[in-house]
Write an enzyme that holds these catalytic residues in place. Structure first.
Site, PDB file in Angstrom:
ATOM      1  N   LYS A   7      33.444  79.593 -64.464  1.00  0.00           N
ATOM      2  CA  LYS A   7      34.812  79.472 -64.975  1.00  0.00           C
ATOM      3  C   LYS A   7      35.745  80.490 -64.324  1.00  0.00           C
ATOM      4  O   LYS A   7      36.949  80.247 -64.190  1.00  0.00           O
ATOM      5  CB  LYS A   7      34.819  79.652 -66.490  1.00  0.00           C
ATOM      6  CG  LYS A   7      34.204  78.498 -67.258  1.00  0.00           C
ATOM      7  CD  LYS A   7      34.254  78.774 -68.759  1.00  0.00           C
ATOM      8  CE  LYS A   7      33.624  77.629 -69.543  1.00  0.00           C
ATOM      9  NZ  LYS A   7      33.647  77.898 -71.009  1.00  0.00           N
ATOM     10  N   ARG A  85      23.282  53.023 -43.477  1.00  0.00           N
ATOM     11  CA  ARG A  85      24.046  52.543 -42.322  1.00  0.00           C
ATOM     12  C   ARG A  85      25.325  51.836 -42.763  1.00  0.00           C
ATOM     13  O   ARG A  85      26.373  51.979 -42.137  1.00  0.00           O
ATOM     14  CB  ARG A  85      23.183  51.593 -41.486  1.00  0.00           C
ATOM     15  CG  ARG A  85      22.079  52.294 -40.720  1.00  0.00           C
ATOM     16  CD  ARG A  85      21.396  51.346 -39.758  1.00  0.00           C
ATOM     17  NE  ARG A  85      20.608  50.358 -40.461  1.00  0.00           N
ATOM     18  CZ  ARG A  85      20.679  49.042 -40.266  1.00  0.00           C
ATOM     19  NH1 ARG A  85      21.541  48.563 -39.412  1.00  0.00           N
ATOM     20  NH2 ARG A  85      19.906  48.206 -40.928  1.00  0.00           N
ATOM     21  N   TYR A  86      25.258  51.075 -43.821  1.00  0.00           N
ATOM     22  CA  TYR A  86      26.436  50.435 -44.405  1.00  0.00           C
ATOM     23  C   TYR A  86      26.060  49.928 -45.791  1.00  0.00           C
ATOM     24  O   TYR A  86      24.898  49.965 -46.195  1.00  0.00           O
ATOM     25  CB  TYR A  86      26.976  49.298 -43.535  1.00  0.00           C
ATOM     26  CG  TYR A  86      25.967  48.241 -43.163  1.00  0.00           C
ATOM     27  CD1 TYR A  86      25.717  47.156 -43.994  1.00  0.00           C
ATOM     28  CD2 TYR A  86      25.269  48.315 -41.961  1.00  0.00           C
ATOM     29  CE1 TYR A  86      24.796  46.178 -43.644  1.00  0.00           C
ATOM     30  CE2 TYR A  86      24.352  47.337 -41.596  1.00  0.00           C
ATOM     31  CZ  TYR A  86      24.128  46.272 -42.453  1.00  0.00           C
ATOM     32  OH  TYR A  86      23.218  45.313 -42.103  1.00  0.00           O
ATOM     33  N   HIS A 149      16.520  37.813 -48.963  1.00  0.00           N
ATOM     34  CA  HIS A 149      17.682  37.958 -49.843  1.00  0.00           C
ATOM     35  C   HIS A 149      17.251  38.207 -51.280  1.00  0.00           C
ATOM     36  O   HIS A 149      17.721  37.546 -52.211  1.00  0.00           O
ATOM     37  CB  HIS A 149      18.600  36.745 -49.746  1.00  0.00           C
ATOM     38  CG  HIS A 149      19.150  36.501 -48.375  1.00  0.00           C
ATOM     39  ND1 HIS A 149      19.705  37.497 -47.605  1.00  0.00           N
ATOM     40  CD2 HIS A 149      19.205  35.367 -47.621  1.00  0.00           C
ATOM     41  CE1 HIS A 149      20.093  36.988 -46.443  1.00  0.00           C
ATOM     42  NE2 HIS A 149      19.799  35.711 -46.430  1.00  0.00           N
TER      43      HIS A 149
END
Length: 270
Positions: A7, A85-86, A149
């Site tokens: 603080k 990577r993405y 997928h």
């Protein structure tokens, strides 16, 4: 005391991470007062004490005279493992966080797994790997799962894991890399996806001698057939970068004496 020091970080230096010692010594030896460094130390201090508070709160809730079946709220301490990577789409960013407490009891799934080779994983790679892990862990025998997928498209269990892999691929050879087991792949510049050259090594021999962000060029050999050259291109929308591709193709054309096939995509110039 740690919270109180944090603080008052404008006047107090609080250190909870030993990796900050070298920078702390450099700070103390310097003449400038770096407020950003002080704020970073304060942030780490509050984070450290916050995780401690969460651990104590979780323990208290589990006591018979305090908690119920489910806590009203709880916090999960996660640490950054790596950036990806993405994200789900190429224009998005992503990162992986892990709960280190799980690895202490040999748990944690894909997030705590060790990658032994290959390029950095993407967000979708982790989704597929997690789907495969959640499927395969339901079996007691050595098991292989083929995922496309996030959907399992081939599952097989055998005492021999290699045989399990072969059977899993046979369940859906199209989804399992189109049935081909050899490949070369590069990431494009200015585009999405990539250049992916795949083949069945039992039918054809492929040797890539150029592999960059816009071009995979390979010699293709098959028994009783004439040797030929394949150029798979993905031309960048950046004119300067695209010129490198034209130079590669021009150099190849001046030396080429074998049949030569060029195939791929040429993106509009941006």
């Amino acid at each position: 005391m740690i919270r109180a020091a944090a603080k008052n970080h404008k006047d107090v230096l609080v250190v909870v991470d030993s990796q900050d010692y070298p920078r702390l010594l450099e700070f103390l030896q310097g003449n400038q007062d770096d407020q950003e460094f002080r704020m970073m130390l304060a942030w780490k201090a509050f984070q450290h004490s916050g995780l401690y508070d969460c651990a104590v709160s979780e323990w208290l809730w589990k006591q018979p005279t305090v908690g119920g079946e489910y806590p009203l709220s709880f916090a999960v301490p996660l640490s950054l493992k790596s950036s990806l990577r993405y994200g789900e789409n190429p224009h998005q960013t992503a990162a992986v966080y892990v709960d280190k407490r799980l690895s202490e009891v040999n748990a944690g799934g894909i997030a705590s797994a060790i990658q032994h080779h290959g390029k950095e994983m993407s967000f979708n790679n982790y989704l597929d790997a997690d789907a495969a892990w959640n499927c395969v862990r339901d079996f007691n025998n050595p098991t292989c799962v083929i995922v496309k997928h996030t959907n399992p498209c081939g599952v097989a269990s055998r005492d021999d894991i290699i045989e399990a892999y072969r059977l899993a691929v046979k369940a859906d050879p199209v989804s399992a890399f189109l049935g081909y087991t050899a490949s070369t792949i590069v990431d494009p510049v200015g585009g999405v996806g990539g250049i992916w050259l795949i083949w069945d090594p039992t039918q054809v021999s492929v040797s890539a001698h150029i592999a960059n962000s816009q071009l995979i060029q390979a010699t293709v050999k098959r028994e009783n057939f004439k040797e030929w050259v394949l150029a798979a291109v993905y031309a960048s929308p950046n004119p300067g970068i695209r010129q490198n591709l034209w130079n590669d193709l021009e150099n190849t054309s001046s030396l080429m004496v074998r049949p030569w096939l060029i195939a791929g995509t040429i993106l509009p110039i941006s």
